[in-house]
Design a protein around this motif. Structure first.
Motif, PDB file in Angstrom:
ATOM      1  N   ASP A  70       0.828  -1.208   0.000  1.00 16.39           N
ATOM      2  CA  ASP A  70       0.000   0.000   0.000  1.00 16.39           C
ATOM      3  C   ASP A  70       0.862   1.258   0.000  1.00 16.39           C
ATOM      4  N   THR A 233      -2.329  -2.967  12.592  1.00 11.11           N
ATOM      5  CA  THR A 233      -3.362  -2.361  11.751  1.00 11.11           C
ATOM      6  C   THR A 233      -4.539  -1.892  12.593  1.00 11.11           C
ATOM      7  N   THR A 261      -8.989  -5.433   4.585  1.00 13.63           N
ATOM      8  CA  THR A 261      -8.401  -4.153   4.202  1.00 13.63           C
ATOM      9  C   THR A 261      -8.527  -3.178   5.370  1.00 13.63           C
ATOM     10  N   LYS A 283      -5.725   5.281   4.876  1.00  8.29           N
ATOM     11  CA  LYS A 283      -6.743   5.593   3.877  1.00  8.29           C
ATOM     12  C   LYS A 283      -7.706   6.591   4.506  1.00  8.29           C
TER      13      LYS A 283
END
Length: 390
Positions: A70, A233, A261, A283
């Motif tokens: 990413d 994450t 994701t 994101k």
């Protein structure tokens, strides 16, 4: 009123069949009594460990190769080019996908290559030929199941030391990823480079792993080197959590094979030399991504030069517009750059980018076009999803 004799004789065939299916003998009884004390605790321990992982909702962490993917797709430095570039593609078939691309590049290094791609649901084949150098690159991926993928890559070149072949296999488990890879293996003496990497989830947000490289240049010289990996994450979404917390006996309770994701992800790699690479990807929205990459460079004093201690930090952002993609990047070395991909039509893309190095008082620029044609009619392209319906 039934008697015990009558109850035992209601289904005489079942008992006979059971005895026939599982014959008893002194040898089988001895083998069972010998193995059971060892196998039973191991099976019980494995079952408890599996239930522990399911209880804490472990997810698929992705592969070691994709640990910083990413960040790589967000930063401009991984897609920037200098000079002029043109890619002319011809789509022969959408399914299975078959495409031929002619690439031209002018600049400090002028080059021309022709690429061919064939792909279906389980097979990916790619070939590249550079007439100016005579180099040939081939790549093949075969998906055997959702959990196993085999990859082969080869490079043929007339330059000494540039010929290479690589064999790789990925095994994707419900809570881990295992990769085995070898580069230029020798069948005669076993020389070559060998890679083993593992990434395993410890919780729904934390995954740890390692990558070991074994260099074998002679039967008596084996040089191992191990890197340690960390991935942290954001929390999985509600659907992923609900799926992972289901009892194993529930239909559909198996953990998903594809990694979830996250909205943000932080990674760290401790390399054998002592260097550290840390990344952060976030994101912000469906159209905005930001990424940070920090790399340390520690070099002890040697005959190659004095000791060196340095670090490089890069920050980049990517904006996805309706018909364009814009990337911008700045780093601690004084470089500032941008890259714009503007799609005027589904078959024509214009690229322009530039980079200014304030520390060296230099600059680089690049312009390019990507033109795609097809033998299909507009109706067939709409049905294949290549262009939006009018």
């Amino acid at each position: 009123m039934s008697t015990p004799h009558a109850a035992s004789s209601e289904k005489p065939g079942v008992s006979a069949l059971h005895d026939h299916a599982h014959p008893s003998s002194p040898f089988t009884d001895f083998f069972t009594n010998l193995v059971h004390p060892v196998a039973a605790p191991l099976a019980s321990t494995f079952e408890r460990f599996h239930n522990f992982k399911e209880y804490y909702g472990l997810v698929q962490p992705g592969t070691v190769e994709g640990l910083t993917r990413d960040v790589s797709t967000t930063l401009m430095s991984n897609v920037f080019f200098e000079g002029a570039r043109a890619d002319l593609s011809k789509v022969i078939s959408p399914n299975p996908a078959f495409q031929i691309t002619h690439s031209f590049q002018l600049g400090q290094k002028s080059n021309y290559s022709v690429n061919t791609i064939f792909a279906n649901a389980s097979t990916f084949l790619m070939g590249q030929w550079e007439p100016s150098t005579g180099g040939v690159n081939v790549r093949a991926n075969q998906t055997w199941s959702p959990s196993d993928i085999t990859k082969v890559q080869a490079q043929l070149s007339s330059s000494p030391g540039q010929t290479m072949c690589q064999f790789e296999h990925d095994h994707i488990g419900p809570h881990y990823s295992l990769n085995l890879k070898t580069i230029n293996p020798s069948i005669a003496d076993g020389n070559g480079l060998y890679f083993v990497s593992l990434l395993h989830s410890l919780s729904s947000r934390l995954a740890l792993g390692f990558e070991t490289i074994i260099q074998r240049s002679s039967p008596t010289e084996i040089i191992p080197a191990t890197s340690y990996l960390l991935k942290y994450t954001s929390s999985p979404d509600a659907a992923t959590k609900a799926l992972s917390l289901l009892p194993p006996s529930t239909p559909g309770a198996a953990a998903p094979q594809a990694p979830f994701t996250p909205s943000w992800a932080a990674t760290a790699q401790l390399q054998p030399s002592g260097n550290i690479q840390a990344t952060y990807f976030h994101k912000l929205s469906d159209k905005v991504d930001v990424a940070v990459d920090l790399q340390t460079m520690f070099q002890p004093a040697s005959f190659m030069g004095p000791a060196k201690r340095d670090a490089l930090a890069s920050f980049g952002a990517k904006y996805e517009f309706r018909a364009a993609t814009f990337r911008a990047q700045v780093d601690s070395a004084g470089k500032v750059g941008m890259l714009l991909e503007q799609r005027f039509t589904p078959a024509f893309v214009f690229l322009v980018g530039g980079e200014i190095d304030h520390a060296k008082n230099s600059s680089r620029f690049g312009v390019g076009v990507m033109i795609e044609s097809s033998t299909m009619t507009p109706e067939e392209m709409v049905a294949a999803g290549m262009i939006p319906p009018q």
